[in-house]
Motif scaffolding. Structure first.
Motif, PDB file in Angstrom:
ATOM      1  N   SER A 153      62.747  14.133  25.213  1.00  0.00           N
ATOM      2  CA  SER A 153      62.065  15.317  25.737  1.00  0.00           C
ATOM      3  C   SER A 153      60.555  15.214  25.651  1.00  0.00           C
ATOM      4  O   SER A 153      59.849  16.169  25.970  1.00  0.00           O
ATOM      5  N   TYR A 173      58.565  13.523  27.453  1.00  0.00           N
ATOM      6  CA  TYR A 173      57.923  13.479  28.753  1.00  0.00           C
ATOM      7  C   TYR A 173      58.233  14.718  29.589  1.00  0.00           C
ATOM      8  O   TYR A 173      57.939  14.742  30.774  1.00  0.00           O
ATOM      9  N   LYS A 174      58.880  15.772  28.940  1.00  0.00           N
ATOM     10  CA  LYS A 174      59.309  16.955  29.696  1.00  0.00           C
ATOM     11  C   LYS A 174      58.708  18.223  29.107  1.00  0.00           C
ATOM     12  O   LYS A 174      58.389  18.285  27.916  1.00  0.00           O
ATOM     13  N   ASN A 175      58.584  19.278  29.963  1.00  0.00           N
ATOM     14  CA  ASN A 175      58.227  20.624  29.495  1.00  0.00           C
ATOM     15  C   ASN A 175      59.509  21.299  28.977  1.00  0.00           C
ATOM     16  O   ASN A 175      60.455  21.505  29.728  1.00  0.00           O
ATOM     17  N   PRO A 227      55.062  22.377  25.896  1.00  0.00           N
ATOM     18  CA  PRO A 227      54.782  21.537  27.077  1.00  0.00           C
ATOM     19  C   PRO A 227      55.062  20.071  26.743  1.00  0.00           C
ATOM     20  O   PRO A 227      55.474  19.732  25.636  1.00  0.00           O
ATOM     21  N   THR A 228      54.780  19.184  27.737  1.00  0.00           N
ATOM     22  CA  THR A 228      55.004  17.749  27.551  1.00  0.00           C
ATOM     23  C   THR A 228      54.158  17.211  26.407  1.00  0.00           C
ATOM     24  O   THR A 228      52.951  17.490  26.318  1.00  0.00           O
ATOM     25  N   GLY A 244      51.502  13.287  27.888  1.00  0.00           N
ATOM     26  CA  GLY A 244      51.094  13.770  29.203  1.00  0.00           C
ATOM     27  C   GLY A 244      51.199  12.724  30.294  1.00  0.00           C
ATOM     28  O   GLY A 244      51.438  13.031  31.451  1.00  0.00           O
ATOM     29  N   ALA A 275      53.143   9.377  31.591  1.00  0.00           N
ATOM     30  CA  ALA A 275      54.270   8.482  31.424  1.00  0.00           C
ATOM     31  C   ALA A 275      53.836   7.035  31.692  1.00  0.00           C
ATOM     32  O   ALA A 275      52.907   6.783  32.457  1.00  0.00           O
TER      33      ALA A 275
END
Length: 1005
Positions: free
Chosen positions: A61, A63-65, A216-217, A220, A222
Motif C-alpha cells: 500500500s 504506492y497507494k492512497n 496518502p501515498t 510519491g 514509483a
C-alpha cells in the motif's frame, strides 16, 4: 563515346552508389530488419519489466492512497516455515521463564489456543532466562522468528516481553514486515493467556482488532523501468545501426571494393554522400518506429513529451553515430574488428552514461570548456537529453516537455546551462565535427595500398582548384620517412632492352609523339622509403626498398604486352603506378599523352583505362548486371547507353544467362569473366590486368579486345603469355631483363631446340629395353650433334640441341628423314624451348646477380655434420681445412640447386666429398673454426678419405662469359665419374626412378 563530367557525373555516381547501398541492404534482410525493428523488442522488454514491477508492488500500500484501511482481527502465530528466510529445523517461537509453573501453563495455553491451528510441542523451545535465549540465538541464527520472555512477579502480576528482528525482508517483489507478521501475533497471544490465567477463566473472551490510519501515498514516485533501463536500452538500440554501418564501410575497404571504384574515377563526395543519405533514411525510419512503439505501449515518456522533441533527440543522436562510424572506419582495416570496436564504444558510452546521470558537467559548477569537450562524444549529449525528458515525466502529475518549452532550462535557472534546445545544438555541432573529421582522416590515413595525402593537403591551392592537389605520400602519419635514395642507373646487358631504352629516350628528347604508341614509360622508378615508427616502448626502422629501378619501354596500340617475372620483380608495382594506385618516385609514364604524375592527367587517364585486378573485386550480393550498371555509372557512361553496354559485355563474356544471378554463387571462372567485362566498360584505350586465372574462353575475349586498345597483362602462366602476347617483357629485381616476342626470347634465352622422335610399334619381343631397340638413333644424334637423349621410352626420344648446332640442323634432319624406315621412326617434331625455361633462366641470372651484389649467403649442411656459409648459386664448394700432404688440392662437394616457381634458388642436396680435380674453380667458404666450430680439424682428419684445401674463385667462375661454357663442361665431365660413384648420387638416381625427385640438371654456365 563521350563520358559524363562535372556535376552530372557526380549526381550519376551518387544515384548509382545509393542504389548499390539499397540493394545490399535489401539482400541482407536480416541485418536491415534488426536495425529497423530492434526498437520493438527493446520497448517490449522494458514494458514487461515495468509490468512485473507493478505486479510485485500491487500487494504493497506504499504506492497507494489508503482512504479505508482494512480491519485485522487477532492474527495467529504463523508457522516458522512462512518466514522468508529461515533455516531448518525451525521453531515457531521460543520462550524463557520455564522455572514457573504458571508461566508454563500460560505457554501451553498459547500453543493450544492459537487461532487456526494448535502449535505442536516440537515447534517450541523453552529456556530459563533471557540470557540463555540470546546465547541460543547466536548459535542458531535464522531458526525462529521471535521469542517471549515471562516473569511471574507475584500472584497477581505476570510480566512479559516480545523479542523479534525488526528488519524488513524482501523476496520476489514481496515485503515481509516482522512487526505485523510476527510481533503482534505473539503479543496478542501472550496478553490473552496471561489475562485468562489471572482471572481464572480459560474461556474468557479476548478479541483484538487493528487497522492503519487513512493516509496518502507514502512513496510519491514509483520506480519506473523506463527511467532505470531506458537509457541503456536506447543506447544499445542505436549501437545496431552503428556496428552494421561500421562493418559495411570496413568490408568495402578490406575487399578493395572502394579502391576498384576509385580506379574507375568515383568522387569521394559521391561515395560519402551515398552512405550518409542511405544510413540517414534508415535512421529516420528506425527512430520513427522507436517513438511509435513507445506510444503504443503507453509509456508516459513518449506520451507526455512532445513527439517531435523525442523523435529529434533520437534522430540526431543516430546521425552522430553515423559520422562517428565514418571516422572509425578510417582506422580499421579488418571487418572482423568492427564488432569489437562497436562493443568497446558501447562499453565506454555506458560508463560515461553513469557519470552523466550525476549531472556532470551540465551545471554551473563546471566550466564551459569541460562541457564542450564532454559534448563532442555523442552518447554524452544523448544521455543528458534523455535525463531531461525522463525527469519531465517522472511523476503522474508531470506534463512533459512540449516543442515550445524545449528551450526552457530545468528548474527555471536564470543562467541556462542545459536544455533540450542546447542538446540539439550540441548534437548538430558534433555531427558536423565528426563528419568533417571523417573526410580528413579518410585522406591522411594510409589506404589499402599504404598511400595517403599530406597532413595539410587542404591548405594547398591545388586541392581546391583541382590542379595538382592530389599529391600522395606513403607511410603512416606516425612514422618519420627518411630521404629516398636515388635509383642507381645500371645499363642493361641485354641488347634488346638497351635498344628499347635508347629508342624511348630519343623519342622523349626529340619530343616525338608516335600515334601508334599507347603507353610511353620514361624511367619509371618506385622506391618505398625507409621509415621510423615510434612505438610506446621501441623505435622500429625499415630500410628503403627499390621496387622498380628505372623502366623504359613503349607499349603499342592494338597489342597485348605481357609482363612476366617472379614474385617481387616489380610487375604489380609498375601497374599500380600506371593506374594511379601508387605514386611514382622517379621518371614518368605517358598514357595517350597524359602524364601519371599530373592530377589532371590522372583524371583523364582513369576515363580511358580499364583494370582487371589480380583478385576478383566483386560484391557477393550483387548480380553481374548490377555490377556493370554500377561501374558504368561511375565511369560516366551516358544513362541511355548503360543498359545496351551491359548487355553487350555480358554477351561477350558469355554471362547473359546468369545476368541476374548474384556473383556470390558464381564459379571462379565466371567471376573472372565478370571482372574482364568490368575492365572493358567504356571502351577503354588501355586495359591492365593482373594474374587473370582464366583459360580458353577468356583468352578469346582478350584477343578480341586488343582491337583499338593496348592491353598490359601480368600472369604466372607461361602458356597464357605464349598464346596471347604480341610482346613479352620479363622483369626481375625491379629491372627489365629482356623484351621481345615469344619466339625471340626462346631463341635467345632458351637452352636450344627440342627434337622429339616418335617410333612405330615394334613387332619384336617387348622384353627388349628401349635403349637397345633405339640405340641406332641415339648413336646418330651423338655422332652428328654430340647430344644425348633428355628423355626416352619405347614410344619416343627427346633431345635438346644447343643453339650453336643450328647450322647443322638442315642437313641433319634431311638425312634423318631419309632413314626413317631404317630407324623405325613414325614422326619427327622440332621446336624451341618453352617460355617457362626462358623465365627460369632469366630469374636465375637475376637471383645470382642480386646475391653477388648484396653478398647473400646460405647455409650448406654437409652429411658429415659440418655447416658452411656459401654464396647463392655456388656449384663447386671446397671444404676448408681439408688439405693434406697426400691431397694438397683439398676436398670439395658439388652443390645441387633448384628453382621454385618464382625463380628463387634453393639447395636440394650435394654430392659426396671428393678430391678437387685440376682446373676446377671452387668456392671456398670461411673456415668453420672461425665461426666457433671447435675440433673441426680433428673431426675431419679422422675420416678415412684424404682431404685438402680448394681456393675460393666463385666470382671468377660467375664472371665467365658464354665462351667459357666449354671449359666448365670439361670440368663437369672430369667430375662425372667420381660423382656417380658417390652414395648420395646413387640414392638420388633411385629417387629419380621412383618419381620422387626431379633429375639433376648439369649446369654448364
Amino acid at each position: 563515346m563521350i563520358l559524363q563530367q562535372g556535376l552530372p557525373l557526380l549526381y550519376q555516381q551518387f544515384t548509382a552508389l545509393f542504389k548499390k547501398n539499397l540493394l545490399l541492404s535489401w539482400r541482407n534482410k536480416r541485418s536491415t530488419c534488426l536495425q529497423l525493428f530492434s526498437s520493438f523488442f527493446f520497448i517490449l522488454v522494458i514494458f514487461c519489466i515495468e509490468e512485473a514491477m507493478k505486479a510485485s508492488e500491487a500487494s504493497s500500500s506504499a504506492y497507494k492512497n489508503v482512504t479505508d484501511p482494512m480491519l485485522l482481527f487477532s492474527p495467529p502465530i504463523l508457522p516458522c516455515e512462512d518466514k522468508f528466510f529461515v533455516k531448518l529445523p525451525c521453531y515457531d517461537f521460543v520462550w524463557s521463564g520455564n522455572n514457573s509453573r504458571r508461566v508454563t501453563d500460560i505457554v501451553s495455553a498459547i500453543m493450544a489456543n492459537n487461532p487456526g491451528r494448535p502449535i505442536p510441542t516440537n515447534k517450541v523451545q523453552s529456556f530459563k532466562g533471557p540470557e540463555e535465549v540470546d546465547a541460543w540465538f547466536m548459535s542458531h541464527p535464522l531458526q525462529v522468528p521471535g521469542a517471549l520472555h515471562f516473569a511471574e512477579r507475584n500472584a497477581t502480576v505476570v510480566s512479559y516481553g516480545v523479542q523479534t528482528n525488526s528488519s524488513s525482508e524482501e523476496k520476489r517483489g514481496r515485503i515481509e514486515d516482522p512487526t505485523f507478521k510476527f510481533l503482534i501475533p505473539l503479543q496478542i497471544a501472550a496478553e490473552r493467556e496471561i489475562a485468562r490465567s489471572l482471572i481464572g477463566d480459560p474461556k474468557f473472551g479476548w478479541s483484538f482488532g487493528f487497522k492503519e490510519f487513512a493516509r496518502p501515498t507514502i512513496i510519491g514516485e514509483a520506480i519506473s523501468a523506463l527511467k532505470v533501463m531506458g537509457p541503456i536500452f536506447f543506447l544499445a538500440f542505436s549501437m545496431f545501426g552503428f556496428v552494421l554501418q561500421l562493418g559495411s564501410l570496413v568490408t568495402e575497404k578490406e575487399l578493395k571494393l572502394r579502391q576498384a571504384m576509385t580506379m574507375m574515377g568515383v568522387f569521394d563526395t559521391a561515395y560519402w554522400l551515398s552512405w550518409l543519405i542511405w544510413e540517414g533514411l534508415l535512421t529516420f525510419v528506425s527512430s520513427l518506429f522507436l517513438v511509435l512503439f513507445g506510444m503504443i505501449f503507453q509509456f508516459d515518456f513518449f506520451l507526455k513529451n512532445s513527439f517531435f522533441v523525442v523523435f529529434l533527440l533520437f534522430l540526431l543522436f543516430q546521425f552522430n553515430m553515423i559520422s562517428l562510424a565514418f571516422v572509425l572506419s578510417s582506422f580499421i582495416s579488418k571487418s572482423s574488428s568492427a564488432t569489437t570496436v562497436g562493443f568497446l564504444v558501447f562499453l565506454i558510452s555506458f560508463i560515461l552514461q553513469i557519470v552523466s546521470a550525476t549531472g556532470f558537467p551540465y551545471s554551473s559548477a563546471y566550466s564551459a570548456s569541460r562541457r564542450a569537450i564532454w559534448s563532442l562524444f555523442p552518447p554524452n549529449t544523448f544521455s543528458a537529453g534523455l535525463k531531461l525528458l525522463l525527469d519531465a515525466t517522472s511523476t503522474p502529475e508531470s506534463s512533459g516537455i512540449s516543442w515550445s518549452e524545449r528551450a526552457v532550462c530545468e528548474g527555471g535557472m536564470s543562467t541556462c546551462v542545459i536544455s533540450v534546445d542546447i542538446i540539439y545544438q550540441w548534437q548538430v555541432g558534433s555531427f558536423l565535427f565528426w563528419f568533417v573529421l571523417a573526410m580528413y582522416f579518410d585522406n591522411i590515413i594510409p589506404n589499402a595500398s599504404g598511400v595517403r595525402k599530406p597532413i595539410f593537403y587542404f591548405l594547398t591551392p591545388g586541392y581546391w582548384t583541382g590542379k595538382g592537389g592530389n599529391k600522395m605520400e606513403e607511410g603512416s602519419i606516425f612514422s618519420c620517412i627518411g630521404s629516398v635514395p636515388p635509383v642507381e642507373h645500371v645499363a642493361s646487358e641485354d641488347q634488346d632492352v638497351l635498344e628499347e631504352e635508347t629508342l624511348v629516350k630519343q623519342q622523349a628528347m626529340d619530343g616525338i609523339v608516335d600515334p601508334n604508341i599507347a603507353v610511353q614509360i620514361h624511367g619509371l622508378a618506385k622506391t618505398y622509403p625507409g621509415t621510423t615508427k615510434l612505438g610506446c616502448c621501441k623505435c622500429t626502422k625499415t630500410s628503403p626498398f627499390h621496387a622498380v629501378k628505372g623502366l623504359w619501354m613503349n607499349i603499342a596500340k592494338d597489342q597485348l604486352f605481357c609482363m612476366l617475372g617472379p614474385n617481387g620483380a616489380g610487375k604489380t608495382t609498375s601497374i599500380s603506378c600506371l593506374t594511379g594506385i601508387n605514386p611514382i618516385t622517379g621518371g614518368d609514364a605517358l598514357i595517350y599523352g597524359d602524364s601519371v604524375r599530373s592530377s589532371v592527367g590522372m583524371s583523364n587517364i582513369r576515363k580511358m583505362i580499364g583494370v582487371c585486378p589480380q583478385f576478383d573485386i566483386l560484391w557477393d550480393a550483387l548480380s553481374s548486371e548490377e555490377h556493370l550498371h554500377l561501374f558504368a555509372s561511375i565511369k560516366g557512361l551516358p544513362p541511355p547507353s548503360i543498359n545496351s553496354t551491359a548487355e553487350k559485355l555480358l554477351a561477350d563474356v558469355k554471362l547473359t544467362g546468369a545476368a541476374k544471378v548474384r556473383a556470390g554463387s558464381y564459379s571462379g571462372g565466371m567471376k573472372r569473366r565478370l571482372s574482364v567485362a568490368v575492365a572493358l566498360i567504356g571502351d577503354p584505350k588501355l586495359t591492365t590486368g593482373m594474374d587473370p586465372i582464366t583459360r580458353r574462353h577468356v583468352w578469346d575475349i582478350i584477343q578480341e579486345s586488343k582491337k583499338g586498345r593496348a592491353i598490359i597483362l601480368t600472369t604466372h602462366s607461361m602458356e597464357e603469355a605464349d598464346i596471347l602476347s604480341d610482346r613479352i617483357g620479363i622483369m626481375a629485381k625491379g629491372r627489365l631483363r629482356c623484351i621481345g616476342t615469344s619466339i625471340r626470347l626462346k631463341s635467345r634465352f632458351g637452352t636450344g631446340f627440342v627434337a622429339t622422335v616418335s617410333f612405330t610399334e615394334s613387332k619384336k619381343d617387348n622384353s627388349n629395353a628401349s635403349g637397345d631397340s633405339h640405340e641406332p638413333v641415339k648413336r646418330f644424334f651423338n655422332e652428328h650433334l654430340k647430344v644425348e637423349p633428355a628423355d626416352e621410352n619405347k614410344a619416343f626420344m627427346t633431345f635438346v640441341i644447343p643453339h650453336d648446332k643450328e647450322k647443322l640442323l638442315t642437313g641433319f634432319f634431311e638425312e634423318l628423314e631419309n632413314r626413317e624406315s631404317e630407324f623405325g621412326i613414325s614422326d619427327i617434331q622440332l621446336g624451341l624451348a618453352t617460355l617457362e625455361e626462358v623465365f627460369l633462366n632469366i630469374a636465375r641470372r637475376a637471383e645470382l646477380e642480386n646475391a653477388t651484389t648484396e653478398g647473400i649467403m646460405v647455409t650448406l649442411d654437409l652429411v658429415s655434420g659440418i655447416s658452411l656459409e656459401i654464396p647463392v648459386g655456388a656449384r663447386f664448394v671446397g671444404i676448408p681445412d681439408t688439405e693434406s700432404a697426400e691431397n694438397p688440392s683439398g676436398v670439395m662437394v658439388e652443390v645441387y640447386w633448384q628453382q621454385d616457381g618464382s625463380g628463387s634458388m634453393c639447395i636440394t642436396g650435394h654430392s659426396s666429398e671428393m678430391r678437387v680435380p685440376q682446373n676446377v674453380l671452387v668456392t671456398r667458404p670461411p673456415s668453420p673454426n672461425a665461426l666457433g666450430h671447435k675440433g673441426l680439424r680433428q673431426a675431419v682428419r679422422g675420416r678415412k678419405e684424404p682431404m685438402s684445401v680448394a681456393s675460393n674463385r666463385a666470382r671468377k667462375l660467375r664472371s665467365r662469359g658464354p665462351g667459357d661454357r666449354g671449359a666448365v663442361t670439361e670440368v663437369a665431365e672430369q667430375l662425372h665419374t667420381e660423382i656417380t660413384k658417390s652414395t648420395h648420387y646413387k640414392g638420388r638416381r633411385r629417387d629419380m626412378k621412383k618419381g620422387t625427385l626431379k633429375p639433376l640438371k648439369r649446369a654448364t654456365h
